[in-house]
Design an enzyme around this catalytic site. Structure first.
Site, mmCIF file in Angstrom:
data_model
loop_
_atom_site.group_PDB
_atom_site.id
_atom_site.type_symbol
_atom_site.label_atom_id
_atom_site.label_comp_id
_atom_site.label_asym_id
_atom_site.label_seq_id
_atom_site.Cartn_x
_atom_site.Cartn_y
_atom_site.Cartn_z
ATOM 1 N N ASP A 26 0.816 -1.217 0.000
ATOM 2 C CA ASP A 26 0.000 0.000 0.000
ATOM 3 C C ASP A 26 0.853 1.272 0.000
ATOM 4 O O ASP A 26 1.961 1.278 0.539
ATOM 5 C CB ASP A 26 -0.911 -0.027 1.235
ATOM 6 C CG ASP A 26 -2.039 0.988 1.138
ATOM 7 O OD1 ASP A 26 -2.335 1.453 0.014
ATOM 8 O OD2 ASP A 26 -2.622 1.320 2.177
ATOM 9 N N ASN A 74 -11.015 -2.743 -4.855
ATOM 10 C CA ASN A 74 -10.258 -1.789 -5.667
ATOM 11 C C ASN A 74 -10.919 -1.463 -7.018
ATOM 12 O O ASN A 74 -10.522 -0.513 -7.693
ATOM 13 C CB ASN A 74 -8.808 -2.269 -5.885
ATOM 14 C CG ASN A 74 -7.927 -2.141 -4.650
ATOM 15 O OD1 ASN A 74 -6.998 -2.920 -4.449
ATOM 16 N ND2 ASN A 74 -8.195 -1.150 -3.803
HETATM 17 C C1 IPE Z 1 -5.305 -2.599 0.279
HETATM 18 O O1 IPE Z 1 -5.021 -1.270 0.061
HETATM 19 C C2 IPE Z 1 -5.291 -3.364 -1.018
HETATM 20 C C3 IPE Z 1 -3.982 -3.476 -1.677
HETATM 21 C C4 IPE Z 1 -2.855 -2.992 -1.251
HETATM 22 C C5 IPE Z 1 -4.010 -4.202 -2.903
HETATM 23 P P1 IPE Z 1 -6.173 -0.167 -0.138
HETATM 24 O O2 IPE Z 1 -5.493 1.112 -0.391
HETATM 25 O O3 IPE Z 1 -7.131 -0.644 -1.158
HETATM 26 O O4 IPE Z 1 -6.890 -0.207 1.280
HETATM 27 P P2 IPE Z 1 -7.729 0.911 2.035
HETATM 28 O O5 IPE Z 1 -8.756 1.431 1.066
HETATM 29 O O6 IPE Z 1 -6.770 1.992 2.442
HETATM 30 O O7 IPE Z 1 -8.301 0.210 3.222
HETATM 31 C C1 IPE Z 2 -1.717 0.204 -3.232
HETATM 32 O O1 IPE Z 2 -1.470 1.564 -3.296
HETATM 33 C C2 IPE Z 2 -2.007 -0.401 -4.582
HETATM 34 C C3 IPE Z 2 -3.388 -0.856 -4.765
HETATM 35 C C4 IPE Z 2 -4.325 -0.813 -3.870
HETATM 36 C C5 IPE Z 2 -3.731 -1.409 -6.059
HETATM 37 P P1 IPE Z 2 -2.646 2.623 -3.275
HETATM 38 O O2 IPE Z 2 -3.046 2.924 -4.674
HETATM 39 O O3 IPE Z 2 -3.748 2.206 -2.390
HETATM 40 O O4 IPE Z 2 -1.905 3.879 -2.670
HETATM 41 P P2 IPE Z 2 -2.516 4.949 -1.670
HETATM 42 O O5 IPE Z 2 -3.004 4.192 -0.472
HETATM 43 O O6 IPE Z 2 -3.622 5.636 -2.401
HETATM 44 O O7 IPE Z 2 -1.379 5.846 -1.354
HETATM 45 MG MG MG Z 3 -4.090 2.474 -0.402
#
Ligand code: IPE
Ligand code: IPE
Ligand code: MG
Length: 246
Positions: A26, A74
């Site tokens: 993340d 997602n």
């Molecule tokens: C969790 O991260 C999913 C992945 C890293 C693939 P998210 O960014 O989707 O989670 P939330 O929305 O902060 O809980």
């Molecule tokens: C994790 O990074 C990747 C996926 C969830 C696919 P994020 O895209 O959630 O990054 P932040 O949390 O917005 O910084």
């Molecule tokens: Mg995230």
């Protein structure tokens, strides 16, 4: 006197590594935002870091690495961002298939692959098929994965087996139920790492992480280096796991 002091190197005992490390990758979006770049640039940097960390995990002799790449939630993101992530995944899989003989890593996908494009789904299945003969290091990529979705699917499959006489509800054990999960045959994660400063599980490995040790850090995934991994491993090695005992 030094005004700024480097954090000391984490001391890891490589002869006592956890068997299975899981990572919620993340923070890609915030990494990009801080640099004035589009979120997709963060995903590209995150994918690159996944290559680096997965290779390193194999080098140090880790048996299982499971990464959260795309959750069932997602899909709520803008369609351009989802397409960019799928594009990066395709690029990664094509490269992985090309390097399979050198890398010799067993790869599996945890998640419902049916909503992916036929091309991507085929690439996932091909990767699993070619790599299944490798032993030593296994990388599981959670793709369109949700812990609740996994449990529902398992419950449905078990109910069907009962209905058709292949299983008996009175004799269901934890081990037998585990065989209905995407992770069938894989030991539970010992250590779950979440970078990016969020302190939540976000639907990751709900069943499997019952007794996992958690490690949270503010570092964003594209910046999560080998040294950060060492810190997580050292923290893990300092914990006392009791599994409910004394
Ligand atoms: C969790 O991260 C999913 C992945 C890293 C693939 P998210 O960014 O989707 O989670 P939330 O929305 O902060 O809980
Ligand atoms: C994790 O990074 C990747 C996926 C969830 C696919 P994020 O895209 O959630 O990054 P932040 O949390 O917005 O910084
Ligand atoms: Mg995230």
């Amino acid at each position: 006197m030094a005004l700024w002091k480097k954090k000391p190197e984490a001391e890891v005992d490589f002869s006592r590594l956890p068997r299975h490390v899981a990572i919620i990758m993340d923070g890609n979006g915030r990494w990009a935002k801080r640099r004035g770049l589009p979120r997709t640039a963060g995903h590209a940097a995150g994918a690159e870091n996944f290559r680096t960390i997965a290779t390193y995990c194999k080098e140090i002799g880790l048996e299982y690495l499971t990464v959260y790449a795309f959750s069932t939630e997602n899909w709520k993101r803008p369609v351009e961002e989802v397409s960019a992530i799928m594009g990066l995944l395709k690029k990664y899989l094509l490269e992985a298939i090309g390097r399979m003989e050198r890398d010799r890593v067993k790869m599996r996908f945890f998640g419902d692959l049916s909503p992916l494009s036929a091309e991507l789904r085929e690439l996932c299945l091909e990767t699993e098929e070619i790599s299944k003969r490798y032993e030593g290091c296994q990388v599981n990529i959670c793709l369109n994965y949700g812990g609740r979705d996994e449990l529902l699917r398992a419950a449905r499959a078990f109910a069907l087996d009962c209905q058709e006489g292949r299983a008996d509800p009175g004799h269901l054990t934890e081990a037998a139920f585990g065989q209905y999960l995407y992770s069938a045959g894989v030991p539970d994660p010992d250590l779950v790492i979440r970078p990016s400063g969020e302190v939540r599980i976000s639907n990751f490995l709900l069943w499997q992480s019952a007794y996992a040790e958690f490690y949270f850090t503010d570092v964003l995934w594209p910046d999560f280096s080998k040294e950060e991994l060492h810190r997580a491993l050292a923290a893990y090695q300092g914990r006392s796991r009791r599994f409910g005992g004394v």
